[in-house]
Design a protein around this motif. Sequence first.
Motif, PDB file in Angstrom:
ATOM      1  N   THR A  28      -6.750  -2.264   0.427  1.00 49.42           N
ATOM      2  CA  THR A  28      -7.570  -2.280   1.635  1.00 49.42           C
ATOM      3  C   THR A  28      -8.136  -0.887   1.857  1.00 49.42           C
ATOM      4  O   THR A  28      -7.592   0.112   1.364  1.00 49.42           O
ATOM      5  CB  THR A  28      -6.753  -2.717   2.861  1.00 49.42           C
ATOM      6  OG1 THR A  28      -5.593  -1.883   2.970  1.00 49.42           O
ATOM      7  CG2 THR A  28      -6.307  -4.168   2.720  1.00 49.42           C
ATOM      8  N   LEU A  29      -9.205  -0.825   2.605  1.00 47.72           N
ATOM      9  CA  LEU A  29      -9.956   0.422   2.707  1.00 47.72           C
ATOM     10  C   LEU A  29      -9.217   1.500   3.482  1.00 47.72           C
ATOM     11  O   LEU A  29      -9.199   2.660   3.077  1.00 47.72           O
ATOM     12  CB  LEU A  29     -11.310   0.144   3.373  1.00 47.72           C
ATOM     13  CG  LEU A  29     -12.311   1.306   3.383  1.00 47.72           C
ATOM     14  CD1 LEU A  29     -12.648   1.729   1.966  1.00 47.72           C
ATOM     15  CD2 LEU A  29     -13.566   0.910   4.146  1.00 47.72           C
ATOM     16  N   ARG A  30      -8.572   1.142   4.595  1.00 48.12           N
ATOM     17  CA  ARG A  30      -7.983   2.158   5.471  1.00 48.12           C
ATOM     18  C   ARG A  30      -6.918   3.026   4.791  1.00 48.12           C
ATOM     19  O   ARG A  30      -7.004   4.252   4.863  1.00 48.12           O
ATOM     20  CB  ARG A  30      -7.438   1.494   6.723  1.00 48.12           C
ATOM     21  CG  ARG A  30      -6.933   2.493   7.776  1.00 48.12           C
ATOM     22  CD  ARG A  30      -5.403   2.630   7.734  1.00 48.12           C
ATOM     23  NE  ARG A  30      -4.791   1.390   8.104  1.00 48.12           N
ATOM     24  CZ  ARG A  30      -3.503   1.113   7.913  1.00 48.12           C
ATOM     25  NH1 ARG A  30      -2.721   1.991   7.326  1.00 48.12           N
ATOM     26  NH2 ARG A  30      -2.999  -0.052   8.273  1.00 48.12           N
ATOM     27  N   GLU A  60      -3.000  -2.493  -8.094  1.00 50.32           N
ATOM     28  CA  GLU A  60      -3.527  -3.846  -8.272  1.00 50.32           C
ATOM     29  C   GLU A  60      -3.113  -4.440  -9.611  1.00 50.32           C
ATOM     30  O   GLU A  60      -2.948  -5.661  -9.743  1.00 50.32           O
ATOM     31  CB  GLU A  60      -5.043  -3.824  -8.139  1.00 50.32           C
ATOM     32  CG  GLU A  60      -5.519  -3.536  -6.717  1.00 50.32           C
ATOM     33  CD  GLU A  60      -7.016  -3.714  -6.559  1.00 50.32           C
ATOM     34  OE1 GLU A  60      -7.739  -3.540  -7.560  1.00 50.32           O
ATOM     35  OE2 GLU A  60      -7.460  -4.030  -5.433  1.00 50.32           O
ATOM     36  N   THR A 102       1.657   0.109   6.061  1.00 54.38           N
ATOM     37  CA  THR A 102       1.284  -1.278   6.343  1.00 54.38           C
ATOM     38  C   THR A 102       2.347  -1.961   7.192  1.00 54.38           C
ATOM     39  O   THR A 102       2.368  -3.191   7.294  1.00 54.38           O
ATOM     40  CB  THR A 102       1.097  -2.063   5.029  1.00 54.38           C
ATOM     41  OG1 THR A 102       2.294  -1.945   4.238  1.00 54.38           O
ATOM     42  CG2 THR A 102      -0.078  -1.521   4.238  1.00 54.38           C
ATOM     43  N   ALA A 114       0.823  -1.210   0.000  1.00 51.11           N
ATOM     44  CA  ALA A 114       0.000   0.000   0.000  1.00 51.11           C
ATOM     45  C   ALA A 114       0.858   1.260   0.000  1.00 51.11           C
ATOM     46  O   ALA A 114       0.508   2.255  -0.633  1.00 51.11           O
ATOM     47  CB  ALA A 114      -0.921  -0.005   1.218  1.00 51.11           C
ATOM     48  N   TYR A 133      -0.641  -7.571  -4.686  1.00 50.72           N
ATOM     49  CA  TYR A 133      -1.204  -6.427  -3.951  1.00 50.72           C
ATOM     50  C   TYR A 133      -2.714  -6.412  -4.075  1.00 50.72           C
ATOM     51  O   TYR A 133      -3.273  -6.501  -5.167  1.00 50.72           O
ATOM     52  CB  TYR A 133      -0.627  -5.117  -4.490  1.00 50.72           C
ATOM     53  CG  TYR A 133      -1.365  -3.891  -4.004  1.00 50.72           C
ATOM     54  CD1 TYR A 133      -1.278  -3.486  -2.674  1.00 50.72           C
ATOM     55  CD2 TYR A 133      -2.164  -3.142  -4.866  1.00 50.72           C
ATOM     56  CE1 TYR A 133      -1.956  -2.371  -2.221  1.00 50.72           C
ATOM     57  CE2 TYR A 133      -2.840  -2.019  -4.424  1.00 50.72           C
ATOM     58  CZ  TYR A 133      -2.732  -1.639  -3.107  1.00 50.72           C
ATOM     59  OH  TYR A 133      -3.410  -0.528  -2.662  1.00 50.72           O
ATOM     60  N   HIS A 134      -3.374  -6.293  -2.929  1.00 53.95           N
ATOM     61  CA  HIS A 134      -4.826  -6.139  -2.904  1.00 53.95           C
ATOM     62  C   HIS A 134      -5.147  -4.941  -2.027  1.00 53.95           C
ATOM     63  O   HIS A 134      -4.706  -4.864  -0.873  1.00 53.95           O
ATOM     64  CB  HIS A 134      -5.505  -7.399  -2.355  1.00 53.95           C
ATOM     65  CG  HIS A 134      -5.279  -8.616  -3.204  1.00 53.95           C
ATOM     66  ND1 HIS A 134      -5.871  -8.789  -4.437  1.00 53.95           N
ATOM     67  CD2 HIS A 134      -4.486  -9.712  -2.993  1.00 53.95           C
ATOM     68  CE1 HIS A 134      -5.471  -9.944  -4.947  1.00 53.95           C
ATOM     69  NE2 HIS A 134      -4.632 -10.516  -4.107  1.00 53.95           N
TER      70      HIS A 134
END
Length: 235
Positions: free
Chosen positions: A127-129, A118, A200, A46, A124-125
């Motif tokens: 995430t919302l935060r 992505e 992260t 991220a 890599y996926h």
Amino acid sequence: MRALHAEWTKLRTSPGTAGLLLTLVAATAGLSATVAAACSGAACGADVALTGVQLGHTVVAILAVLVVGNEYSTGMISVTLAAVPRRFPVLLGKAVVVAVAVAAAAAVAVAGSVLAGEALLPGYHATLRPAVGAVLYLVLIALLSLGLATAVRSPAAAIGTVLALLYAVPVVVAVITDPTWHDRLVKYAPVSAGLAVQSTASDPLIGPWKGLGVLALWTFAALLAGAITLQRRDA
């Protein structure tokens, strides 16, 4: 409401606003895609996918400074304050329209960065935060810049001050060798603290939302300084 409508009209009709918002999207997503394409290995995540935010914050800072700085440099601030004699609603109106415009453009920019990540980063996926935090970070940087510009009144001085916060302070922090002071400055300097929301890392120096809260306090202080200055000084 009259002040809010007036500020929205000024922002919407300003010839530079659309260009800066488009630049925010292109610069943020473009840099993120470039770094993601060049990255490989486990370190790519991220933080890499949202690298472009560190360029985008310059664009939102300049946009926010010009919202108020141009009025001081052209003398239009006198017209604004004559139309809306109560000064706090003027600053509040500017803050609201800047926050809304930056949030909308930042959401597109961050979405582009995430899609690039992505597509280009193996494994890599999103995430919302980190994504939501990046949008909030850009909005807070814009409001911080708006407050500073209102306080100093000069566009050149405000841009210089904001760029020092964005780039000079992190450089100073990086060269400090004392680990205690280094960690303290990373935790409480506005940029490093705010960008923690994208991290992260398994053991960060400051939590993501706590770091964003530190930036929010810096932003509140800048807006408060701007409000006090606007109230006490002649236009």
